[in-house]
Enzyme design. Sequence first.
Site, short mmCIF file in Angstrom:
data_model
loop_
_atom_site.label_atom_id
_atom_site.label_comp_id
_atom_site.label_asym_id
_atom_site.label_seq_id
_atom_site.Cartn_x
_atom_site.Cartn_y
_atom_site.Cartn_z
N LYS A 242 33.29 27.13 42.92
CA LYS A 242 32.38 28.00 42.16
C LYS A 242 31.69 27.22 41.04
CE LYS A 242 31.70 31.88 42.39
NZ LYS A 242 30.67 32.65 43.15
N TYR B 39 39.14 27.11 44.71
CA TYR B 39 38.14 28.18 44.58
C TYR B 39 37.30 27.95 43.33
CZ TYR B 39 36.25 32.59 42.82
OH TYR B 39 35.42 33.53 42.28
N THR C 74 31.95 32.67 37.78
CA THR C 74 33.22 33.31 37.42
C THR C 74 33.80 32.69 36.16
OG1 THR C 74 35.54 33.52 38.11
CG2 THR C 74 34.31 31.74 39.11
N ASP C 75 34.63 33.45 35.45
CA ASP C 75 35.28 32.87 34.26
C ASP C 75 36.26 31.77 34.65
OD1 ASP C 75 37.38 34.44 35.28
OD2 ASP C 75 37.79 35.47 33.39
N GLU C 76 36.67 31.74 35.93
CA GLU C 76 37.65 30.71 36.34
C GLU C 76 37.10 29.30 36.20
OE1 GLU C 76 40.11 30.99 39.65
OE2 GLU C 76 40.39 33.15 39.49
P1 NAD Z 1 34.50 39.65 48.27
O1 NAD Z 1 35.41 38.62 48.82
O2 NAD Z 1 34.95 41.07 48.20
O3 NAD Z 1 33.12 39.67 49.07
C1 NAD Z 1 32.43 38.50 49.39
C2 NAD Z 1 31.29 38.89 50.32
O4 NAD Z 1 30.55 37.70 50.63
C3 NAD Z 1 31.74 39.48 51.66
O5 NAD Z 1 30.95 40.61 51.98
C4 NAD Z 1 31.52 38.35 52.65
O6 NAD Z 1 31.28 38.78 53.98
C5 NAD Z 1 30.31 37.66 52.03
N1 NAD Z 1 30.20 36.26 52.46
C6 NAD Z 1 31.16 35.30 52.42
N2 NAD Z 1 30.67 34.14 52.89
C7 NAD Z 1 29.39 34.36 53.22
C8 NAD Z 1 28.36 33.56 53.76
N3 NAD Z 1 28.58 32.26 54.06
N4 NAD Z 1 27.14 34.10 53.97
C9 NAD Z 1 26.91 35.42 53.68
N5 NAD Z 1 27.85 36.23 53.19
C10 NAD Z 1 29.08 35.72 52.97
O7 NAD Z 1 34.07 39.10 46.84
P2 NAD Z 1 33.88 39.83 45.44
O8 NAD Z 1 35.19 39.97 44.79
O9 NAD Z 1 33.01 41.00 45.65
O10 NAD Z 1 33.08 38.69 44.66
C11 NAD Z 1 31.66 38.63 44.71
C12 NAD Z 1 31.20 37.48 43.83
O11 NAD Z 1 31.66 37.66 42.49
C13 NAD Z 1 31.72 36.12 44.26
O12 NAD Z 1 30.70 35.17 44.09
C14 NAD Z 1 32.89 35.85 43.29
O13 NAD Z 1 33.08 34.47 43.12
C15 NAD Z 1 32.35 36.50 42.04
N6 NAD Z 1 33.36 36.99 41.08
C16 NAD Z 1 34.36 37.78 41.51
C17 NAD Z 1 35.26 38.32 40.57
C18 NAD Z 1 36.40 39.23 40.99
O14 NAD Z 1 37.25 39.53 40.17
N7 NAD Z 1 36.43 39.70 42.22
C19 NAD Z 1 35.13 37.99 39.21
C20 NAD Z 1 34.08 37.14 38.82
C21 NAD Z 1 33.19 36.66 39.77
O1 DAU Z 2 38.73 35.72 36.91
C1 DAU Z 2 37.79 35.98 37.92
C2 DAU Z 2 38.43 35.77 39.27
O2 DAU Z 2 39.36 36.84 39.42
C3 DAU Z 2 37.44 35.78 40.42
O3 DAU Z 2 36.56 34.69 40.27
C4 DAU Z 2 38.17 35.70 41.76
O4 DAU Z 2 37.25 35.80 42.84
C5 DAU Z 2 39.15 36.85 41.83
O5 DAU Z 2 39.91 36.75 43.03
C6 DAU Z 2 40.09 36.84 40.63
O6 DAU Z 2 40.97 35.69 40.67
P1 DAU Z 2 42.51 35.79 40.26
O7 DAU Z 2 43.23 34.69 40.92
O8 DAU Z 2 42.67 35.96 38.80
O9 DAU Z 2 42.85 37.22 40.94
P2 DAU Z 2 44.10 37.72 41.78
O10 DAU Z 2 43.92 39.19 41.97
O11 DAU Z 2 44.36 36.89 42.98
O12 DAU Z 2 45.30 37.49 40.76
C7 DAU Z 2 45.31 38.11 39.48
C8 DAU Z 2 46.59 37.68 38.78
O13 DAU Z 2 47.71 38.24 39.47
C9 DAU Z 2 46.81 36.19 38.79
O14 DAU Z 2 47.44 35.79 37.58
C10 DAU Z 2 47.76 35.97 39.97
C11 DAU Z 2 48.59 37.23 39.97
N1 DAU Z 2 49.07 37.69 41.29
C12 DAU Z 2 48.15 37.84 42.28
C13 DAU Z 2 48.56 38.25 43.54
C14 DAU Z 2 47.56 38.41 44.66
C15 DAU Z 2 50.42 37.96 41.50
O15 DAU Z 2 51.25 37.84 40.56
N2 DAU Z 2 50.81 38.36 42.72
C16 DAU Z 2 49.94 38.50 43.77
O16 DAU Z 2 50.38 38.86 44.90
#
Ligand code: NAD
Ligand code: DAU
Length: 350
Positions: free
Chosen positions: A152, A148, A124-126
């Site tokens: 990662k 988190y 992730t970019d985080e």
């Molecule tokens: P999500 O939370 O929607 O889904 C995660 C999935 O992983 C679920 O289906 C869950 O059941 C499964 N899982 C969790 N723990 C597990 C385990 N121990 N064994 C097997 N399965 C397990 O997540 P997402 O938003 O789809 O993110 C997917 C990936 O992308 C993650 O690695 C996350 O860090 C990365 N990512 C997410 C974002 C974002 O904005 N959502 C951005 C960049 C990277």
């Molecule tokens: O940047 C990639 C990441 O993006 C992924 O690695 C993570 O899995 C994904 O959850 C996401 O992380 P963020 O923390 O950026 O996403 P989130 O949707 O939780 O929040 C986005 C922005 O909005 C952040 O600045 C926090 C803010 N926010 C979020 C929530 C849930 C609010 O202001 N209010 C809220 O209730």
Amino acid sequence: MKLLVTGGSGFIGSNFIRQILESRGDGVRVVNLDKLTYAANPANLADVDQRPNYQFIHGDITDPEAVRTAMEGCTDVVNFAAETHVDRSLLGDASFIETDVRGVFVLLEEARKRGVRRFIQISTDEVYGTIAEGSFTEESPLNPRNPYSASKAGGDRLAYSYWASYGVPVVITRASNNYGPYQYPEKLIPLFVTNAIDDQPLPLYGDGRNVRDWLYVRDHAAAIDFLLDAGEPGEVYNIAGGNEAENIEITRQVLRELKKPESLIRFVNDRPGHDRRYSLDASKLARLGFASRTAFQSGLSETVAWYRNREDWWRPVKEKDAAYREYYRTQYGDRLATSSATAKEPAGRR
Ligand code: NAD
Ligand code: DAU
């Protein structure tokens, strides 16, 4: 290609499985290993789960036996499985360390013993932390600032170490914030869309001016599909949306799209250690020949339309799932009670 996808029942994983079954047709067999945590939903794959080249295995990536079974005969691995919500990691949940670090180790060990063609670790970019100006390249130092992103970063570097130490053909991707269909309604966009549909308050953290770069999930899925062939082992690739915006602007766009009033916005106490801005330089991926296509306005319109049409998907979570309701109370109860219509102080930054 026989592809092990972990975490395929979550948001990005399910969009990716749909993408790769479409793009590669009979040329791919997909095995989805998923623990089915709260964030998963088997309905995410209801339209493809009867296909003969798709198989689901219920299991945990921290369990070596489950991983051994799932990786049997696989040529490639894409690891999406993770605990993913920053706010939950700030509640002290140890499963972030278990899955996002130890789970990656278990997968890498099996891949090392077996020998695979590619192992894509979805990072992730985080992991870069926050940036005031300019954009992170793949060479930027890592500075994760919440549990988190620190977990990662552990998985990200562990994956790299298996390339450097053992030659496992690992490719690491670092994507920006995804949005789109099937995203669990705890993340900013699905939470705010579904709250706004119900005329519920939208809890914006701090002053609402934190910046994220929004990547449409289908562009992300296409990028991973592309990197399965084009990615060089041992390399890291940023995947950006090219849509940077402050949270307040995203919130206003959501409200405009739904024709709801801005009075639904509530400024609440900030997230601890809240990263101010994420920004990625994705020119390395562009040089390979891939760029994200979806402009935010059209991606958001599609996303809002999806949530409007799929109340059957999100209402059971928000209205009937006791664990979700408990989480919402913990996360937002006090915050909303002390919220205001004007911006709050952002959390202290170092
Ligand atoms: P999500 O939370 O929607 O889904 C995660 C999935 O992983 C679920 O289906 C869950 O059941 C499964 N899982 C969790 N723990 C597990 C385990 N121990 N064994 C097997 N399965 C397990 O997540 P997402 O938003 O789809 O993110 C997917 C990936 O992308 C993650 O690695 C996350 O860090 C990365 N990512 C997410 C974002 C974002 O904005 N959502 C951005 C960049 C990277
Ligand atoms: O940047 C990639 C990441 O993006 C992924 O690695 C993570 O899995 C994904 O959850 C996401 O992380 P963020 O923390 O950026 O996403 P989130 O949707 O939780 O929040 C986005 C922005 O909005 C952040 O600045 C926090 C803010 N926010 C979020 C929530 C849930 C609010 O202001 N209010 C809220 O209730």
